[in-house]
Design an enzyme around this catalytic site. Structure first.
Site: not given
Ligand code: NAP
Length: 315
Positions: A22, A52, A119
């Site tokens: 998905p 994830d 990773h």
């Molecule tokens: N492979 C890697 O090295 C790696 C690295 C980083 C992440 N990841 C993966 O990617 C996933 C996504 O993480 P990401 O940080 O990239 O996610 P993201 O969705 O880009 O960012 C998350 C942040 O955005 C905020 N947010 C989410 N929805 C929102 C909205 N509708 N309006 C305003 N702010 C919003 C959240 O705040 P709130 O918490 O206040 O809701 C949080 O601070 C992780 O959980 C992980 O599984 C992988």
């Protein structure tokens, strides 16, 4: 990509007949255990079917708890969700891969995984320490194992039917190409940082040509401010189409043929982030035309994932 008039239902086929991913994925990088359970459950209730995880996040047990309760509550089957986890840098020695995989499965309470990722392509000193350092704070790398050695152990997991597909995360095109050429089972997915400030166009083209899914993390720029969600082009489009900046950014990612991971931590944001609709072509092109370039995660050059929960903070 399986096109759907409803962008939320987009599914991307995986190579080797390993099913479909998905496009809208929920990331579980959440430091707080109770919040992990609540947010994962909210994501399932909102409609997310792709989850994830990573041993690095130290919360696979909580994600598993939420998924078991959620599946029973919502009345959907294990086969209806797509679950990924990742082997960390300290487990790159081939003999450590299967034990790490089994430990993740046990913590998640699952019988199989849909996808297992390396990773980062950097091997750290083997052992239980996820973040091994010398007395000066420098990372202790393991020079005695190659990425291909680790990959072959990943291939064995697929051979033995333990996971549907395997892939890599935090990888550059230059590192991916030789691994792709040597691999017996080709990577099905690469998970990398990608958003309008880091579109990774060359990598995406390579992936499309080879049938690899590009799974974008940080599609909202990690929610950082100032940042993507306040970008004037994105904000103007959001106002024009009656969506939020987050919804515009997530729709853009799916429309360009990537899968994505987002991590809303409230029920309202889970609903918001799942409720995406197709952007008009001119809006899509305007986002493609953004010229700002910014990488938020230096992990591709060091192998050090940016997030480590404080000791005692998480399981
Ligand atoms: N492979 C890697 O090295 C790696 C690295 C980083 C992440 N990841 C993966 O990617 C996933 C996504 O993480 P990401 O940080 O990239 O996610 P993201 O969705 O880009 O960012 C998350 C942040 O955005 C905020 N947010 C989410 N929805 C929102 C909205 N509708 N309006 C305003 N702010 C919003 C959240 O705040 P709130 O918490 O206040 O809701 C949080 O601070 C992780 O959980 C992980 O599984 C992988």
């Amino acid at each position: 990509m399986i096109e759907s008039s409803d962008l939320r239902m987009t599914k991307i086929p995986l190579s080797h007949g390993a099913g479909h991913m998905p496009a809208l994925g929920f990331g579980t990088l959440i430091p707080d255990p109770a919040l992990t359970i609540a947010a994962t459950r909210d994501a399932l209730d909102a409609g997310f079917r792709h989850f994830d995880c990573a041993e690095r996040y130290r919360n696979e047990r909580e994600v598993g708890t939420a998924l078991q309760a959620g599946l029973a509550g919502v009345g959907i089957a294990r086969e209806d969700i797509f679950v990924t986890t990742k082997v960390l840098n300290n487990n790159h020695r081939p003999e450590r891969v299967e034990p790490a995989f089994k430990a993740s499965l046990e913590r998640l309470g699952l019988k199989y995984l849909d996808l297992y990722l390396i990773h980062t392509p950097f091997a750290f000193q083997p052992g239980d320490e996820q973040d091994p350092r010398d007395q000066n704070g420098n990372v202790l790398y393991d020079r005695d194992v190659t990425l291909l050695d680790t990959w072959k152990a990943m291939e064995s997991l697929v051979d033995h039917g333990k996971c549907g597909a395997i892939g890599l995360s935090d990888i550059t095109l230059d590192t991916l190409k030789p691994l792709y050429e040597s691999a017996r089972i080709k990577p099905a997915v690469v998970q990398v940082e990608s958003h309008p400030y880091l579109p990774e166009t060359e990598l995406l083209e390579f992936c499309k040509e080879k049938g690899i899914v590009l799974l974008a993390f940080a599609p909202l720029g990690h929610g950082m401010t100032p940042g993507l969600m306040a970008d004037p082009v994105v904000s103007a489009i959001a106002a024009r189409v009656g969506k939020t900046p987050a919804q515009v950014l997530l729709a853009w990612a799916v429309q360009r043929g990537t899968a994505l991971l987002t991590t809303p931590t409230t029920a309202a944001r889970a609903k918001e982030n799942f409720d995406i609709t197709r952007l008009p072509e001119d809006a899509f092109a305007e986002i493609n035309g953004i010229k700002i370039r910014q990488r938020l995660n230096p992990v591709v050059s060091t192998g050090i994932p940016g997030f480590i929960p404080a000791k005692g903070q998480s399981a």
